[in-house]
Design a protein around this motif. Sequence first.
Motif, short mmCIF file in Angstrom:
data_model
loop_
_atom_site.label_atom_id
_atom_site.label_comp_id
_atom_site.label_asym_id
_atom_site.label_seq_id
_atom_site.Cartn_x
_atom_site.Cartn_y
_atom_site.Cartn_z
N LEU A 342 0.88 -1.18 0.00
CA LEU A 342 0.00 0.00 0.00
C LEU A 342 0.91 1.22 0.00
O LEU A 342 1.61 1.47 0.98
CB LEU A 342 -0.91 0.01 1.22
CG LEU A 342 -1.75 1.29 1.42
CD1 LEU A 342 -2.65 1.55 0.21
CD2 LEU A 342 -2.58 1.22 2.69
N ALA A 358 0.89 -0.94 -8.52
CA ALA A 358 -0.57 -1.12 -8.53
C ALA A 358 -1.03 -1.76 -9.85
O ALA A 358 -1.91 -2.63 -9.85
CB ALA A 358 -1.25 0.23 -8.32
N ARG A 364 -1.71 -1.30 -4.04
CA ARG A 364 -2.63 -0.18 -4.26
C ARG A 364 -1.89 1.11 -3.99
O ARG A 364 -0.89 1.15 -3.28
CB ARG A 364 -3.85 -0.29 -3.33
CG ARG A 364 -4.81 -1.39 -3.71
CD ARG A 364 -5.99 -1.47 -2.78
NE ARG A 364 -6.76 -0.21 -2.75
CZ ARG A 364 -7.85 -0.03 -2.00
NH1 ARG A 364 -8.29 -1.00 -1.22
NH2 ARG A 364 -8.50 1.12 -2.02
N ARG A 365 -2.42 2.18 -4.58
CA ARG A 365 -1.82 3.50 -4.43
C ARG A 365 -2.89 4.48 -3.96
O ARG A 365 -3.98 4.52 -4.50
CB ARG A 365 -1.24 3.95 -5.79
CG ARG A 365 -0.62 5.32 -5.80
CD ARG A 365 -0.06 5.66 -7.19
NE ARG A 365 -1.11 5.71 -8.22
CZ ARG A 365 -0.88 5.99 -9.51
NH1 ARG A 365 0.36 6.18 -9.93
NH2 ARG A 365 -1.87 6.05 -10.38
N LEU A 366 -2.54 5.27 -2.94
CA LEU A 366 -3.43 6.31 -2.42
C LEU A 366 -2.77 7.67 -2.57
O LEU A 366 -1.58 7.82 -2.26
CB LEU A 366 -3.73 6.09 -0.94
CG LEU A 366 -4.76 5.02 -0.53
CD1 LEU A 366 -4.84 4.96 0.99
CD2 LEU A 366 -6.12 5.33 -1.13
N ALA A 379 -8.44 0.93 3.50
CA ALA A 379 -7.55 0.28 2.53
C ALA A 379 -6.84 -0.91 3.15
O ALA A 379 -6.75 -1.99 2.53
CB ALA A 379 -6.54 1.29 2.00
N GLU A 382 -9.32 -3.83 3.59
CA GLU A 382 -9.65 -4.47 2.32
C GLU A 382 -8.48 -5.30 1.79
O GLU A 382 -8.68 -6.42 1.29
CB GLU A 382 -10.03 -3.41 1.29
CG GLU A 382 -11.36 -2.70 1.60
CD GLU A 382 -11.57 -1.45 0.76
OE1 GLU A 382 -12.61 -0.80 0.95
OE2 GLU A 382 -10.68 -1.12 -0.06
N MET A 383 -7.26 -4.76 1.92
CA MET A 383 -6.11 -5.46 1.38
C MET A 383 -5.76 -6.71 2.19
O MET A 383 -5.33 -7.72 1.62
CB MET A 383 -4.91 -4.51 1.31
CG MET A 383 -5.12 -3.37 0.33
SD MET A 383 -3.75 -2.18 0.26
CE MET A 383 -2.54 -3.13 -0.68
N ASP A 386 -7.94 -9.47 0.91
CA ASP A 386 -7.93 -9.70 -0.54
C ASP A 386 -6.93 -10.80 -0.91
O ASP A 386 -5.72 -10.57 -1.03
CB ASP A 386 -7.56 -8.39 -1.26
CG ASP A 386 -7.78 -8.47 -2.75
OD1 ASP A 386 -7.85 -9.59 -3.30
OD2 ASP A 386 -7.87 -7.40 -3.38
N LEU A 389 -4.93 -10.22 -4.20
CA LEU A 389 -3.81 -9.30 -4.06
C LEU A 389 -2.57 -10.07 -3.60
O LEU A 389 -1.47 -9.88 -4.14
CB LEU A 389 -4.16 -8.20 -3.06
CG LEU A 389 -3.20 -7.02 -2.94
CD1 LEU A 389 -3.31 -6.13 -4.17
CD2 LEU A 389 -3.54 -6.21 -1.69
#
Length: 427
Positions: A342, A358, A364-366, A379, A382-383, A386, A389
Amino acid sequence: MSRSLLAATPFAGHVRPMLGLARALLGRGHEVVVHTGARYAEAVREAGAEHLPYRAATDFDDTAPEETFPAMARARGPRALLVDFRELFFGIAPGQAQDMLAAHEQDPLDAVIAEGTCFGAELFHELSGVPYATASLSPLALPSRYLPPPGAPFAPGRTVLGRGRDAALRLLLDRTVDAAFRRLHDEARSAVGIARTDRGGLHGAWSRDLILAQGTAEVEPFRPDLPPAVHFVGDLAAGSRGAAVAPDWFAALDPCLPLVHVSEGTLGRDGSSLVARTVQALRDRPVQLVIGGRHRAGRLPADVIDAGWVPQDLLLPRTDLFVTNGGYGGMMAALSHGVPVLAVPSSVEKWVGAGNVASSGAGRRLRPGRASPAALDRAVGEMLRDGDLRQAAQRVAGSMAAAGGPGRAAELCEELLEERGPRRIRA
């Protein structure tokens, strides 16, 4: 047996991968000298290599480079990037070249392999004729007619309009940022009596013969025009992040809790602490937090492990998620162990690398402005749930292992010596 000089600007993320290569070359019977700052002298010697200190080159502490280069503290916005490169990288390159020349005169070198921001190696190569290779430790900063310009925070255009945008951006970058880098490059060349260059961008100082690219094609956008000099080698720092003795906190890790490893990074950080936001975000979530490296979060809760330097080769096999400001070395370390990432990128180049990860499906990227504690908590939750992922991260880990790591990089350096002709081979 050859004698090679490995060069790295004294930042942890630059030195550690080069020490991985140093160990591989030493294991194959070569002599290795590592040119870097005093802060990493002990790490160089622990790897079994000879340390060549900065003498003519300006040394600095990577935890506080502004103390040596005050202009960095005053720079803001887009200008800050150019100031960083003027002071830290191109500015010290003539001194680096002088140090390398002095070492070469004392005991001749057969090759120089430098990470991509150690521009003194190119100057030394041109002055000495010693074969030269570059290790790219960041997203591959090479131009391509199929991509936006290196460092641009955009996905490649797939339509006629998008490809036109990318071409226009490449032209704009060539006339602005690349032109500025070319001036800095020319100033460094002039300082050691070398003619001006017609090569722009950061890659203008890279080897034309061999580029060892950290990572794999899986975490890079597709480009059919990749130069034949480029070889992806996976995790160049493999084996260099361990510890002879596990730290005390390692034994205290709770095996029943998901483990989240957080790193805030050094250069290129944004205005607030990623560590502080992540700790606040996850305070009510049943996870074990391990904080690595320098941070600005102040005193942390007692149940958070504030580890300082982390032996990641020990920690990452136990880790469920890596939260980072987008430093490329940290992301490659996590992915080499199959750990999802992340990323909350703190600068443009980190945004690009985080986007590549990503796009691979392994992270993922925020956006920093949107990475509130609540958004981080969502995040992370969720990750951690997942499974796809995790599978993607493990797939990338497999491709990185197949790329060969420092062992393959050492083989390619030997091939360069055979092809270009070593200055001298010892019996």
